[in-house]
Design an enzyme around this catalytic site. Structure first.
Site, PDB file in Angstrom:
ATOM      1  N   PRO A 241     -50.648  -3.122  47.143  1.00  0.00           N
ATOM      2  CA  PRO A 241     -50.076  -1.979  48.425  1.00  0.00           C
ATOM      3  C   PRO A 241     -49.888  -3.284  49.110  1.00  0.00           C
ATOM      4  CG  PRO A 241     -52.060  -1.232  47.429  1.00  0.00           C
ATOM      5  CD  PRO A 241     -52.059  -1.793  46.512  1.00  0.00           C
ATOM      6  N   ASN A 242     -48.653  -2.735  49.732  1.00  0.00           N
ATOM      7  CA  ASN A 242     -48.654  -3.395  51.586  1.00  0.00           C
ATOM      8  C   ASN A 242     -48.835  -4.843  51.159  1.00  0.00           C
ATOM      9  OD1 ASN A 242     -48.916  -0.791  53.222  1.00  0.00           O
ATOM     10  ND2 ASN A 242     -51.351  -0.696  52.895  1.00  0.00           N
TER      11      ASN A 242
ATOM     12  N   ARG B  25     -46.563  -7.473  58.586  1.00  0.00           N
ATOM     13  CA  ARG B  25     -48.260  -7.062  58.726  1.00  0.00           C
ATOM     14  C   ARG B  25     -48.898  -7.982  59.428  1.00  0.00           C
ATOM     15  NH1 ARG B  25     -51.816  -6.228  53.413  1.00  0.00           N
ATOM     16  NH2 ARG B  25     -53.276  -5.029  53.632  1.00  0.00           N
TER      17      ARG B  25
ATOM     18  N   TYR C 221     -52.529 -12.268  57.588  1.00  0.00           N
ATOM     19  CA  TYR C 221     -52.115 -12.422  56.693  1.00  0.00           C
ATOM     20  C   TYR C 221     -51.024 -13.688  56.959  1.00  0.00           C
ATOM     21  CZ  TYR C 221     -54.048  -7.995  55.223  1.00  0.00           C
ATOM     22  OH  TYR C 221     -55.445  -7.238  54.764  1.00  0.00           O
TER      23      TYR C 221
ATOM     24  N   ASN D  19     -53.178 -10.079  43.195  1.00  0.00           N
ATOM     25  CA  ASN D  19     -53.751  -9.825  44.607  1.00  0.00           C
ATOM     26  C   ASN D  19     -53.404  -8.511  44.281  1.00  0.00           C
ATOM     27  OD1 ASN D  19     -54.801  -8.795  47.077  1.00  0.00           O
ATOM     28  ND2 ASN D  19     -53.293 -10.610  48.643  1.00  0.00           N
TER      29      ASN D  19
ATOM     30  N   ALA E 199     -55.868  -3.385  48.879  1.00  0.00           N
ATOM     31  CA  ALA E 199     -56.469  -1.951  48.980  1.00  0.00           C
ATOM     32  C   ALA E 199     -57.332  -1.904  48.333  1.00  0.00           C
ATOM     33  CB  ALA E 199     -56.269  -1.550  49.841  1.00  0.00           C
TER      34      ALA E 199
ATOM     35  N   HIS F 211     -60.549  -2.784  46.398  1.00  0.00           N
ATOM     36  CA  HIS F 211     -62.272  -1.720  46.800  1.00  0.00           C
ATOM     37  C   HIS F 211     -61.862  -0.480  46.485  1.00  0.00           C
ATOM     38  CE1 HIS F 211     -60.976  -5.279  49.097  1.00  0.00           C
ATOM     39  NE2 HIS F 211     -60.176  -4.974  49.715  1.00  0.00           N
TER      40      HIS F 211
ATOM     41  N   ASP G 230     -59.809  -1.640  34.442  1.00  0.00           N
ATOM     42  CA  ASP G 230     -60.735  -0.801  33.114  1.00  0.00           C
ATOM     43  C   ASP G 230     -58.819  -1.465  32.056  1.00  0.00           C
ATOM     44  OD1 ASP G 230     -62.666   0.446  33.536  1.00  0.00           O
ATOM     45  OD2 ASP G 230     -61.775   2.882  33.374  1.00  0.00           O
TER      46      ASP G 230
ATOM     47  N   GLU H 274     -57.827 -13.023  40.390  1.00  0.00           N
ATOM     48  CA  GLU H 274     -58.148 -12.794  41.333  1.00  0.00           C
ATOM     49  C   GLU H 274     -57.577 -13.424  42.575  1.00  0.00           C
ATOM     50  OE1 GLU H 274     -61.327  -9.919  42.399  1.00  0.00           O
ATOM     51  OE2 GLU H 274     -60.661  -8.941  43.551  1.00  0.00           O
TER      52      GLU H 274
ATOM     53  N   HIS I 139     -56.681 -13.188  47.471  1.00  0.00           N
ATOM     54  CA  HIS I 139     -57.038 -11.956  48.815  1.00  0.00           C
ATOM     55  C   HIS I 139     -56.183 -13.434  49.776  1.00  0.00           C
ATOM     56  CE1 HIS I 139     -59.065  -9.297  46.576  1.00  0.00           C
ATOM     57  NE2 HIS I 139     -59.960  -9.899  46.461  1.00  0.00           N
ATOM     58  N   ILE I 140     -55.433 -13.369  50.383  1.00  0.00           N
ATOM     59  CA  ILE I 140     -55.225 -14.055  51.502  1.00  0.00           C
ATOM     60  C   ILE I 140     -56.473 -14.101  52.562  1.00  0.00           C
ATOM     61  CG2 ILE I 140     -53.846 -14.332  53.141  1.00  0.00           C
ATOM     62  CD1 ILE I 140     -51.355 -12.417  51.525  1.00  0.00           C
ATOM     63  N   SER I 141     -56.243 -13.284  52.204  1.00  0.00           N
ATOM     64  CA  SER I 141     -57.711 -13.050  53.777  1.00  0.00           C
ATOM     65  C   SER I 141     -59.721 -13.595  53.296  1.00  0.00           C
ATOM     66  CB  SER I 141     -57.773 -12.057  54.836  1.00  0.00           C
ATOM     67  OG  SER I 141     -57.941 -11.198  53.746  1.00  0.00           O
TER      68      SER I 141
ATOM     69  N   ARG J 129     -64.794  -9.923  56.920  1.00  0.00           N
ATOM     70  CA  ARG J 129     -63.837  -8.005  58.100  1.00  0.00           C
ATOM     71  C   ARG J 129     -64.572  -7.130  57.722  1.00  0.00           C
ATOM     72  NH1 ARG J 129     -58.311  -8.256  54.935  1.00  0.00           N
ATOM     73  NH2 ARG J 129     -57.913  -7.078  56.510  1.00  0.00           N
TER      74      ARG J 129
ATOM     75  N   ARG K  58     -64.504  -3.835  52.299  1.00  0.00           N
ATOM     76  CA  ARG K  58     -63.432  -5.028  52.011  1.00  0.00           C
ATOM     77  C   ARG K  58     -64.625  -6.016  50.897  1.00  0.00           C
ATOM     78  NH1 ARG K  58     -58.332  -4.241  53.637  1.00  0.00           N
ATOM     79  NH2 ARG K  58     -58.102  -3.576  55.887  1.00  0.00           N
TER      80      ARG K  58
HETATM   81  C1  DHK Z   1     -55.164  -7.673  50.769  1.00  0.00           C
HETATM   82  C2  DHK Z   1     -54.893  -6.361  51.608  1.00  0.00           C
HETATM   83  O1  DHK Z   1     -54.003  -5.560  51.333  1.00  0.00           O
HETATM   84  C3  DHK Z   1     -56.053  -5.988  52.126  1.00  0.00           C
HETATM   85  O2  DHK Z   1     -56.055  -4.549  51.487  1.00  0.00           O
HETATM   86  C4  DHK Z   1     -57.598  -7.073  51.268  1.00  0.00           C
HETATM   87  C5  DHK Z   1     -56.102  -8.425  50.471  1.00  0.00           C
HETATM   88  C6  DHK Z   1     -57.589  -8.025  51.432  1.00  0.00           C
HETATM   89  C7  DHK Z   1     -55.820  -9.848  50.777  1.00  0.00           C
HETATM   90  O3  DHK Z   1     -56.484 -10.537  51.492  1.00  0.00           O
HETATM   91  O4  DHK Z   1     -55.151 -10.534  49.943  1.00  0.00           O
HETATM   92  O5  DHK Z   1     -58.624  -6.315  51.552  1.00  0.00           O
END
Ligand code: DHK
Length: 145
Positions: free
Chosen positions: A11-12, A19, A24, A75, A78, A81, A88, A99, A101-103, A108, A112
């Protein structure tokens, strides 16, 4: 035959580029997917990129990967978390999972710092920006040799 990697963004991540660019970065999801396809090509991997804002859709794609992929890069956004269903599904299919994560999630907010997916992934990369996708594809290429 080329090994097949399913690249999933949660998501997102469709909003990458606009964003919170301080967190990011400026690259769009299309840029990231192109990076993955190119890196995959260089590594002899066949890469299928998908993004969804819906947990159930991600679960279905992970289940389908039993037939259509040899490994998964995810990735989970959210859902990292919050989701039990995503790890599963990964356990059910038994494919190697990397796995990303960009950040740097550990720098943070405390909520997270924990990812349910990490217990299932063979490796986790965070904080290297979109380079993390390339690094994870390298790791998957090695894993799938
Ligand atoms: C991306 C998200 O959308 C966040 O909800 C995660 C992750 C971190 C990222 O760093 O790519 O907490």
């Amino acid at each position: 035959m080329a090994k097949r990697v399913l690249v999933l963004n949660g998501p997102n991540l469709n909003l990458l580029g606009t964003r919170e660019p301080g967190i990011y970065g400026a690259e769009t999801l299309a840029d990231v997917e192109e990076l993955c396809r190119r890196a995959g090509h260089d590594l002899g991997l066949q890469v299928d990129c998908r993004q969804s804002n819906h947990e159930g859709e991600l679960v279905t794609w992970i289940q389908d990967a039993r037939e259509s992929a040899d490994g998964i890069l995810i990735n989970p956004g959210a859902y990292s978390h919050t989701s039990i269903a995503i790890p599963d599904a990964m356990k059910a299919v038994g494919l190697p999972v990397a796995e990303v994560h960009i950040s740097n999630i550990h720098q943070r907010e405390p909520y997270r710092h924990h990812s349910y997916v990490s217990a299932v992934a063979f490796g986790v990369i965070c904080g290297f920006g979109t380079l993390g996708y390339r690094l994870a594809l390298h790791a998957l290429a090695e894993k799938l040799k």
